[in-house]
Design an enzyme around this catalytic site. Structure first.
Site, PDB file in Angstrom:
ATOM      1  N   ASN A  10       0.878  -1.226  -0.087  1.00  0.00           N
ATOM      2  CA  ASN A  10       0.026   0.016  -0.026  1.00  0.00           C
ATOM      3  C   ASN A  10       0.842   1.179   0.045  1.00  0.00           C
ATOM      4  O   ASN A  10       1.730   1.609   1.009  1.00  0.00           O
ATOM      5  CB  ASN A  10      -1.096  -0.056   1.256  1.00  0.00           C
ATOM      6  CG  ASN A  10      -2.185   0.928   1.378  1.00  0.00           C
ATOM      7  OD1 ASN A  10      -1.903   1.969   0.537  1.00  0.00           O
ATOM      8  ND2 ASN A  10      -2.648   1.318   2.374  1.00  0.00           N
ATOM      9  N   LYS A  17       3.218   0.644   3.149  1.00  0.00           N
ATOM     10  CA  LYS A  17       2.816  -0.308   4.029  1.00  0.00           C
ATOM     11  C   LYS A  17       3.139  -1.578   3.416  1.00  0.00           C
ATOM     12  O   LYS A  17       2.542  -1.654   2.012  1.00  0.00           O
ATOM     13  CB  LYS A  17       1.516  -0.021   4.565  1.00  0.00           C
ATOM     14  CG  LYS A  17       1.340   1.089   5.503  1.00  0.00           C
ATOM     15  CD  LYS A  17       0.019   1.015   6.214  1.00  0.00           C
ATOM     16  CE  LYS A  17      -0.455   2.389   6.621  1.00  0.00           C
ATOM     17  NZ  LYS A  17      -1.607   2.922   6.458  1.00  0.00           N
ATOM     18  N   ARG A  87      -2.438  -2.132  -3.517  1.00  0.00           N
ATOM     19  CA  ARG A  87      -3.851  -1.291  -3.024  1.00  0.00           C
ATOM     20  C   ARG A  87      -3.913  -0.121  -3.988  1.00  0.00           C
ATOM     21  O   ARG A  87      -2.885   0.740  -4.097  1.00  0.00           O
ATOM     22  CB  ARG A  87      -3.910  -0.952  -1.536  1.00  0.00           C
ATOM     23  CG  ARG A  87      -5.318  -0.095  -1.413  1.00  0.00           C
ATOM     24  CD  ARG A  87      -4.883   0.502  -0.023  1.00  0.00           C
ATOM     25  NE  ARG A  87      -6.217   1.426   0.159  1.00  0.00           N
ATOM     26  CZ  ARG A  87      -6.251   2.205   1.087  1.00  0.00           C
ATOM     27  NH1 ARG A  87      -5.283   2.307   1.784  1.00  0.00           N
ATOM     28  NH2 ARG A  87      -7.543   2.779   1.201  1.00  0.00           N
ATOM     29  N   HIS A 176     -13.136   2.256   0.741  1.00  0.00           N
ATOM     30  CA  HIS A 176     -13.022   1.117   1.677  1.00  0.00           C
ATOM     31  C   HIS A 176     -13.764  -0.065   1.406  1.00  0.00           C
ATOM     32  O   HIS A 176     -14.199  -0.969   2.007  1.00  0.00           O
ATOM     33  CB  HIS A 176     -13.754   1.623   2.848  1.00  0.00           C
ATOM     34  CG  HIS A 176     -13.101   2.819   3.752  1.00  0.00           C
ATOM     35  ND1 HIS A 176     -13.878   3.560   4.358  1.00  0.00           N
ATOM     36  CD2 HIS A 176     -11.799   2.788   3.863  1.00  0.00           C
ATOM     37  CE1 HIS A 176     -12.974   4.583   5.193  1.00  0.00           C
ATOM     38  NE2 HIS A 176     -11.707   4.347   4.861  1.00  0.00           N
ATOM     39  N   ASN A 207      -9.460   6.011  10.826  1.00  0.00           N
ATOM     40  CA  ASN A 207      -8.851   7.498  10.459  1.00  0.00           C
ATOM     41  C   ASN A 207      -9.993   7.735   9.322  1.00  0.00           C
ATOM     42  O   ASN A 207     -10.447   8.961   9.527  1.00  0.00           O
ATOM     43  CB  ASN A 207      -7.372   7.736  10.194  1.00  0.00           C
ATOM     44  CG  ASN A 207      -6.823   7.908  11.149  1.00  0.00           C
ATOM     45  OD1 ASN A 207      -7.119   8.583  12.157  1.00  0.00           O
ATOM     46  ND2 ASN A 207      -5.653   7.474  11.481  1.00  0.00           N
ATOM     47  N   ARG A 237     -11.337  14.682   8.520  1.00  0.00           N
ATOM     48  CA  ARG A 237     -12.028  15.126   7.429  1.00  0.00           C
ATOM     49  C   ARG A 237     -13.410  15.360   8.164  1.00  0.00           C
ATOM     50  O   ARG A 237     -14.199  14.655   8.767  1.00  0.00           O
ATOM     51  CB  ARG A 237     -12.103  13.830   6.590  1.00  0.00           C
ATOM     52  CG  ARG A 237     -11.013  13.556   5.774  1.00  0.00           C
ATOM     53  CD  ARG A 237     -11.125  12.562   4.778  1.00  0.00           C
ATOM     54  NE  ARG A 237     -10.149  11.467   5.077  1.00  0.00           N
ATOM     55  CZ  ARG A 237     -10.495  10.204   4.593  1.00  0.00           C
ATOM     56  NH1 ARG A 237     -11.030   9.925   3.890  1.00  0.00           N
ATOM     57  NH2 ARG A 237      -9.208   9.444   5.147  1.00  0.00           N
ATOM     58  N   GLY A 327     -10.304   0.626  13.193  1.00  0.00           N
ATOM     59  CA  GLY A 327      -9.654   0.792  14.423  1.00  0.00           C
ATOM     60  C   GLY A 327     -10.813   1.279  15.558  1.00  0.00           C
ATOM     61  O   GLY A 327     -10.649   0.603  16.759  1.00  0.00           O
ATOM     62  N   GLY A 329     -14.157   1.077  15.293  1.00  0.00           N
ATOM     63  CA  GLY A 329     -15.467  -0.083  15.277  1.00  0.00           C
ATOM     64  C   GLY A 329     -14.883  -1.444  16.071  1.00  0.00           C
ATOM     65  O   GLY A 329     -15.701  -2.043  16.636  1.00  0.00           O
ATOM     66  N   GLU A 381      -7.755  -5.930   5.411  1.00  0.00           N
ATOM     67  CA  GLU A 381      -7.697  -5.576   3.927  1.00  0.00           C
ATOM     68  C   GLU A 381      -6.533  -6.114   3.292  1.00  0.00           C
ATOM     69  O   GLU A 381      -6.666  -6.651   2.052  1.00  0.00           O
ATOM     70  CB  GLU A 381      -7.459  -4.192   3.749  1.00  0.00           C
ATOM     71  CG  GLU A 381      -8.726  -3.379   4.262  1.00  0.00           C
ATOM     72  CD  GLU A 381      -8.809  -2.001   4.415  1.00  0.00           C
ATOM     73  OE1 GLU A 381      -8.927  -1.248   3.560  1.00  0.00           O
ATOM     74  OE2 GLU A 381      -8.238  -1.431   5.402  1.00  0.00           O
TER      75      GLU A 381
HETATM   76  P1  AMP Z   1      -7.422   2.814  11.858  1.00  0.00           P
HETATM   77  O1  AMP Z   1      -7.392   3.988  10.754  1.00  0.00           O
HETATM   78  O2  AMP Z   1      -8.364   1.569  11.329  1.00  0.00           O
HETATM   79  O3  AMP Z   1      -6.131   2.238  12.054  1.00  0.00           O
HETATM   80  O4  AMP Z   1      -7.971   3.269  13.305  1.00  0.00           O
HETATM   81  C1  AMP Z   1      -7.515   4.453  13.704  1.00  0.00           C
HETATM   82  C2  AMP Z   1      -8.435   4.792  14.883  1.00  0.00           C
HETATM   83  O5  AMP Z   1      -8.884   3.792  15.769  1.00  0.00           O
HETATM   84  C3  AMP Z   1      -7.864   6.008  15.720  1.00  0.00           C
HETATM   85  O6  AMP Z   1      -8.825   6.826  15.834  1.00  0.00           O
HETATM   86  C4  AMP Z   1      -7.726   5.408  16.968  1.00  0.00           C
HETATM   87  O7  AMP Z   1      -7.644   6.323  18.138  1.00  0.00           O
HETATM   88  C5  AMP Z   1      -8.921   4.282  17.098  1.00  0.00           C
HETATM   89  N1  AMP Z   1      -8.866   3.337  18.018  1.00  0.00           N
HETATM   90  C6  AMP Z   1      -7.825   2.185  18.176  1.00  0.00           C
HETATM   91  N2  AMP Z   1      -7.772   1.697  19.214  1.00  0.00           N
HETATM   92  C7  AMP Z   1      -8.870   2.318  19.959  1.00  0.00           C
HETATM   93  C8  AMP Z   1      -9.400   2.018  21.270  1.00  0.00           C
HETATM   94  N3  AMP Z   1      -8.784   0.984  21.878  1.00  0.00           N
HETATM   95  N4  AMP Z   1     -10.398   2.783  21.604  1.00  0.00           N
HETATM   96  C9  AMP Z   1     -11.030   3.686  20.806  1.00  0.00           C
HETATM   97  N5  AMP Z   1     -10.365   3.933  19.570  1.00  0.00           N
HETATM   98  C10 AMP Z   1      -9.419   3.204  19.282  1.00  0.00           C
END
Ligand code: AMP
Length: 394
Positions: A10, A17, A87, A176, A207, A237, A327, A329, A381
């Protein structure tokens, strides 16, 4: 035939990545990120088994990073690498599935770049370097938009003059897609339903955040649009705003398009609302301590998410369940609880203990009643990109 290995890449404008996916194993033999490429602080981080490593590579560019990481990947694959899956963010209307990379597909991806000027050129850079370094390895592009090419016209068209669509491709594409597809399939498996006869609402919350309505394995509507800015409140965003905001800011503050673009993409969302952070963990802690901005940001985030899910329910003939992923969810019982609380007419009831348990990559149901289901499903993914790549090698 022994289980095959696919390297998933990616590539961003200053980062790569990567993950080595083996079709028979859930965990990655090696994964990591090369970041700050082209700068004095360029660095490669990688994880091999449980061990984490780093190597500085001052001023290393994308080519240097791939050349540095490839021997490690080859070693982790015991010299048996079968292909590379890239990706690619935007496939426009041209790509409805993953595609084997050759000159024709490269040209088509280039032609789509005006729709994703920040992402596609960076993705192409990674493809270009990888194809030059490994001309004999089959390489495949997997598009974020492709899964949403099944949207019906009434879901993907904006109420704008037709020529903007016909001549300039102005329509909703959605993003996504790889994640929405992966988690909806996995949810069907978890619930012992057939993918071809199941209907889901998915909330991918990282994010970047988006919702998706998935019917019989196909995307029928999604919250992101022409670009990944439309829809939900995200880390930085804004998601949906009044389209007249642009002219309002230009007229009243004299802002140019670049300033407005920057504000909407980088200074808004959770960060803009809270005045504190784009990171949900930080915001949850600050909310605990009574921080007003963090409290408001979380409230707006959950309300807007629930509103989007309710809107997308129009695309479902039946409702088999709501899936949380990404992250946030996958890790935030609080966000799941607050979102479900806004969806009163859906009749969702959460099992408090199960909700608290589903964190850190654990997938499973969190509903207290049999129906409707609410599930947490860890997205993967990289694995989906590797599976799509393998499908094209067969
Ligand atoms: P991602 O882009 O899928 O890696 O997700 C990143 C987001 O997930 C960021 O806002 C993180 O703060 C959130 N995140 C990761 N771990 C937790 C957690 N234990 N509780 C709440 N948010 C989280």
């Amino acid at each position: 035939m022994s289980a095959r290995n696919i390297l998933v890449i990616n590539c961003g404008s200053s980062s790569i990545k990567f993950a080595l996916v083996n079709e028979a194993q859930q965990s990655f033999a090696i994964s990591g990120i090369a970041e700050r490429l082209g700068s004095p602080d360029a660095v490669l981080h990688w994880q091999l088994g449980d061990k984490k490593h780093s190597a500085m590579m001052a001023f290393g560019d994308h080519q240097a990073a791939l050349a540095e990481l490839m021997p490690k990947v080859q070693a982790a694959a015991n010299g048996k690498l079968h292909g590379i899956g890239h990706r690619v963010v935007h496939g426009g209307e041209k790509f409805t599935t993953a595609s084997r990379l050759n000159q024709a597909t490269l040209n088509a991806i280039k032609a789509t770049s005006p729709l994703a000027p920040l992402h596609n050129p960076a993705n192409l850079l990674g493809i270009d370097v990888a194809m030059k370094l490994f001309p004999n390895l089959p390489q495949v592009a997997v598009f974020d938009t492709a899964f949403h090419q099944t949207l019906p016209q009434h879901a993907y068209r904006y109420a704008l003059p037709e020529s903007l669509y016909r001549e300039h491709g102005v329509r909703r594409y959605g993003f996504h897609g790889t994640s929405h597809r992966f988690v909806s399939r996995h949810a069907a498996e978890l619930c012992e339903l057939s993918v071809g006869d199941s209907s889901w609402l998915v909330a991918h919350l990282g994010n970047g955040c988006s919702t998706c309505a998935i019917v019989n394995g196909q995307s029928r509507d999604t919250s992101m649009g022409l670009t990944p800015l439309e829809g939900l409140v995200m880390g930085t965003r804004s998601g949906d705003v009044d389209p007249n905001l642009h002219s309002h800011l230009a007229r009243t503050l004299g802002w140019d398009l670049e300033q407005i673009d920057h504000m909407l993409n980088r200074e808004s969302g959770l960060l803009g609302l809270s005045g504190l952070s784009n990171d949900m963990r930080t915001l949850e802690q600050a909310r605990e301590q009574g921080h007003a901005g963090a409290t408001l940001a979380i409230e707006v985030f959950c309300y807007r998410l629930a509103k989007s899910l309710a809107a997308l329910s129009c695309a479902l003939p039946q409702f088999d369940g709501l899936i949380f992923t990404g992250g946030i969810g996958e890790n935030s019982p609080l966000i799941r609880t607050m979102t479900v609380a806004h969806l009163k007419l859906f009749g969702l009831v959460l099992d408090k203990e199960a909700n608290a348990r589903m964190i850190r990559g654990i997938s499973g149901p969190i509903n207290a009643k049999d129906h409707p289901r609410v599930l947490v499903v860890a997205t993967n993914e990289e694995r989906q990109i590797a599976l799509d790549t393998l499908a094209l090698l067969n």
